[in-house]
Write a protein that holds these residues in place. Structure first.
Motif, PDB file in Angstrom:
ATOM      1  N   LYS A  45       0.907  -1.222   0.022  1.00 32.60           N
ATOM      2  CA  LYS A  45      -0.098  -0.059  -0.030  1.00 32.60           C
ATOM      3  C   LYS A  45       0.788   1.179  -0.166  1.00 32.60           C
ATOM      4  O   LYS A  45       0.599   2.201  -0.688  1.00 32.60           O
ATOM      5  N   SER A 177     -10.729 -19.613   2.398  1.00 34.78           N
ATOM      6  CA  SER A 177     -11.684 -20.326   1.401  1.00 34.78           C
ATOM      7  C   SER A 177     -11.461 -21.877   1.795  1.00 34.78           C
ATOM      8  O   SER A 177     -10.574 -22.070   2.863  1.00 34.78           O
ATOM      9  N   TYR A 195     -15.492 -18.121   3.281  1.00 32.41           N
ATOM     10  CA  TYR A 195     -16.268 -16.822   3.051  1.00 32.41           C
ATOM     11  C   TYR A 195     -16.902 -16.767   1.588  1.00 32.41           C
ATOM     12  O   TYR A 195     -17.824 -15.808   1.123  1.00 32.41           O
ATOM     13  N   PHE A 257      -8.395   0.181  13.743  1.00 30.64           N
ATOM     14  CA  PHE A 257      -7.158   0.068  14.791  1.00 30.64           C
ATOM     15  C   PHE A 257      -6.063   0.112  13.755  1.00 30.64           C
ATOM     16  O   PHE A 257      -6.006  -0.483  12.597  1.00 30.64           O
TER      17      PHE A 257
HETATM   18  N1  LIG Z   1      -4.241  -1.730  10.929  1.00 28.29           N
HETATM   19  C1  LIG Z   1      -3.069  -2.380  11.130  1.00 28.29           C
HETATM   20  O1  LIG Z   1      -2.231  -1.949  12.069  1.00 28.29           O
HETATM   21  C2  LIG Z   1      -2.774  -3.470  10.439  1.00 28.29           C
HETATM   22  C3  LIG Z   1      -1.874  -4.235  10.921  1.00 28.29           C
HETATM   23  C4  LIG Z   1      -1.576  -5.407   9.790  1.00 28.29           C
HETATM   24  C5  LIG Z   1      -2.244  -5.499   8.655  1.00 28.29           C
HETATM   25  N2  LIG Z   1      -3.285  -4.729   8.395  1.00 28.29           N
HETATM   26  C6  LIG Z   1      -4.008  -5.111   7.340  1.00 28.29           C
HETATM   27  O2  LIG Z   1      -4.815  -6.360   7.336  1.00 28.29           O
HETATM   28  C7  LIG Z   1      -5.159  -6.819   6.287  1.00 28.29           C
HETATM   29  C8  LIG Z   1      -4.828  -8.345   6.282  1.00 28.29           C
HETATM   30  O3  LIG Z   1      -3.350  -8.534   6.593  1.00 28.29           O
HETATM   31  P1  LIG Z   1      -2.420  -9.919   6.432  1.00 28.29           P
HETATM   32  O4  LIG Z   1      -0.928  -9.477   6.447  1.00 28.29           O
HETATM   33  O5  LIG Z   1      -2.948 -10.828   7.400  1.00 28.29           O
HETATM   34  O6  LIG Z   1      -2.928 -10.361   4.909  1.00 28.29           O
HETATM   35  P2  LIG Z   1      -2.596 -11.712   4.285  1.00 28.29           P
HETATM   36  O7  LIG Z   1      -1.526 -12.648   4.825  1.00 28.29           O
HETATM   37  O8  LIG Z   1      -2.280 -11.219   2.770  1.00 28.29           O
HETATM   38  O9  LIG Z   1      -4.188 -12.318   4.048  1.00 28.29           O
HETATM   39  C9  LIG Z   1      -3.875 -13.360   2.994  1.00 28.29           C
HETATM   40  C10 LIG Z   1      -5.205 -14.236   3.476  1.00 28.29           C
HETATM   41  O10 LIG Z   1      -6.499 -13.723   3.475  1.00 28.29           O
HETATM   42  C11 LIG Z   1      -7.390 -14.854   3.018  1.00 28.29           C
HETATM   43  N3  LIG Z   1      -8.614 -14.171   2.364  1.00 28.29           N
HETATM   44  C12 LIG Z   1      -8.492 -13.563   1.070  1.00 28.29           C
HETATM   45  N4  LIG Z   1      -9.648 -12.929   1.114  1.00 28.29           N
HETATM   46  C13 LIG Z   1     -10.507 -13.225   2.027  1.00 28.29           C
HETATM   47  C14 LIG Z   1     -12.054 -12.870   2.334  1.00 28.29           C
HETATM   48  N5  LIG Z   1     -12.744 -12.259   1.517  1.00 28.29           N
HETATM   49  N6  LIG Z   1     -12.413 -13.514   3.364  1.00 28.29           N
HETATM   50  C15 LIG Z   1     -11.518 -14.004   4.221  1.00 28.29           C
HETATM   51  N7  LIG Z   1     -10.315 -14.339   4.012  1.00 28.29           N
HETATM   52  C16 LIG Z   1      -9.766 -13.989   2.946  1.00 28.29           C
HETATM   53  C17 LIG Z   1      -6.588 -15.830   2.231  1.00 28.29           C
HETATM   54  O11 LIG Z   1      -7.266 -17.031   2.385  1.00 28.29           O
HETATM   55  P3  LIG Z   1      -7.635 -17.862   0.913  1.00 28.29           P
HETATM   56  O12 LIG Z   1      -6.434 -18.042   0.214  1.00 28.29           O
HETATM   57  O13 LIG Z   1      -8.182 -19.062   1.597  1.00 28.29           O
HETATM   58  O14 LIG Z   1      -8.867 -17.056   0.293  1.00 28.29           O
HETATM   59  C18 LIG Z   1      -5.349 -15.485   2.596  1.00 28.29           C
HETATM   60  O15 LIG Z   1      -5.029 -16.772   3.390  1.00 28.29           O
HETATM   61  C19 LIG Z   1      -4.314  -6.228   5.055  1.00 28.29           C
HETATM   62  O16 LIG Z   1      -5.349  -5.048   4.539  1.00 28.29           O
HETATM   63  C20 LIG Z   1      -3.407  -5.251   5.738  1.00 28.29           C
HETATM   64  O17 LIG Z   1      -2.931  -4.120   5.297  1.00 28.29           O
HETATM   65  C21 LIG Z   1      -3.664  -3.839   9.201  1.00 28.29           C
END
Ligand SMILES: NC(=O)c1ccc[n+]([C@@H]2O[C@H](COP(=O)([O-])OP(=O)(O)OC[C@H]3O[C@@H](n4cnc5c(N)ncnc54)[C@H](OP(=O)(O)O)[C@@H]3O)[C@@H](O)[C@H]2O)c1
Length: 311
Positions: A45, A177, A195, A257
């Motif tokens: 991002k 998934s 989902y 958050f």
């Molecule tokens: N606010 C903060 O401080 C903070 C901190 C950390 C992260 N974040 C944000 O949080 C988000 C998640 O981060 P992350 O590192 O965990 O991401 P990530 O590791 O890239 O998440 C990937 C996982 O999401 C699943 N997924 C994809 N689409 C989905 C849906 N519609 N419903 C449920 N699961 C789904 C996938 O499973 P499948 O392959 O089975 O679909 C995959 O295992 C990002 O937007 C990140 O920028 C924010």
């Protein structure tokens, strides 16, 4: 030292390898030779210089990355000496600069790496592990016996959130998934919800806490599942702007958050790692020379656990 800088907005091919002088240390900082760094969606991002990370748009050189594990090579602090193995989330929110061989780190953002864990495991647990811990414990106030639904429970944040929630004694449901069902249940989740089906709409409507890592439509699908006075915590910046308003209309609490570098919380993470309460799942390790590959994997949106870069 070698570092990766972002010259202008765009795709992974805008990440450029360059030689930079070693960072100068301020009082209270140490120089860490990075052994492993974690890659996160926020890195991508920032590459587009959108959202909260527009605060970095005038930084030059702009070095991405916030989490690392490595070895102290210089110290301007009494807390760590040369040779200490440390890890942490550096300057978040702010300019972390971990896509480099050497990183100047405030000692307040670092803890000692447990000797029974690798640099890969330690780096993997900093940003995503701290996000899961701070959101569930400090914001959600999750307690033993409560029910939590964790979205993207197979992802970086989600797979740590499942482990922390189980450790706290909660009942845990997680979405992914179908292909990641067994992975989720193997983490200790009590229930898997796909989902891509209407499993969410058919689920019980009695969650105390929902951790939303997706935003948008996932917020709408989650609200009916939460008890009155329950909490919806939404973390994907830019996709969760309406969470508070939508939740309030439905008699629940909706909270945005952002994770913060924090020494005391990192001590808990280090302890969890050492004891095996947190077991990071690393699905891919790439070389520093192959950063584009790491970004491409995260951009897929389907990473299981974490992607780590080796130095
Ligand atoms: N606010 C903060 O401080 C903070 C901190 C950390 C992260 N974040 C944000 O949080 C988000 C998640 O981060 P992350 O590192 O965990 O991401 P990530 O590791 O890239 O998440 C990937 C996982 O999401 C699943 N997924 C994809 N689409 C989905 C849906 N519609 N419903 C449920 N699961 C789904 C996938 O499973 P499948 O392959 O089975 O679909 C995959 O295992 C990002 O937007 C990140 O920028 C924010």
């Amino acid at each position: 030292m070698r570092a990766i800088v972002l010259k202008k907005n765009g795709n992974a091919n805008q990440l450029k390898y360059t030689e930079l002088p070693l960072p100068q240390l301020k009082e209270g900082e140490v120089l860490v030779q990075a052994k492993a760094i974690g890659i996160n969606p926020i890195d991508l991002k920032t590459k587009n210089r959108k959202g909260i990370y527009s605060i970095l748009q005038n930084e030059n050189p702009l070095i991405l990355g916030w989490e690392l594990s490595g070895v102290v090579t210089q110290s301007r602090s009494e807390k760590f000496v040369e040779g200490d193995e440390v890890f942490g989330l550096i300057n978040f929110p702010g300019h972390g600069k971990t896509y480099a061989e050497y990183v100047a780190c405030p000692t307040a953002h670092l803890v000692k790496k447990p000797s029974n864990r690798s640099h890969f495991e330690a780096a993997a647990t900093s940003l995503a592990g701290l996000t899961a811990y701070q959101s569930l414990v400090h914001l959600g106030g999750l307690k033993s016996g409560q029910k939590i639904l964790i979205h993207a429970a197979s992802g970086g944040v989600g797979h740590f959130a499942v482990q922390i929630a189980k450790h706290l004694g909660a009942y845990v449901a997680g979405t992914s998934s179908e292909k990641n069902r067994e992975f989720l249940l193997g983490l200790g989740a009590d229930k898997h919800l796909d989902y891509k089906t209407d499993a969410l709409e058919k689920d019980h409507k009695d969650y105390d806490v929902v951790l939303d890592t997706i935003g948008g439509n996932t917020i709408d699908r989650s609200i009916p599942l939460i008890k009155k006075e329950g909490v919806l915590i939404s973390i994907p910046s830019g996709k969760n702007n309406a969470v508070t308003e939508k939740a309030t209309k439905n008699g629940i609490k909706g909270l945005k958050f952002t994770v913060k570098s924090d020494e005391n919380d990192m001590k808990v993470i280090a302890d969890y790692l050492q004891q095996g309460i947190l077991k990071p799942h690393i699905s891919k390790i790439v070389e520093f020379d192959a950063m584009e590959e790491a970004h491409t994997q995260i951009a897929s949106g389907h990473t299981v656990g974490k992607v780590i870069v080796r130095l």
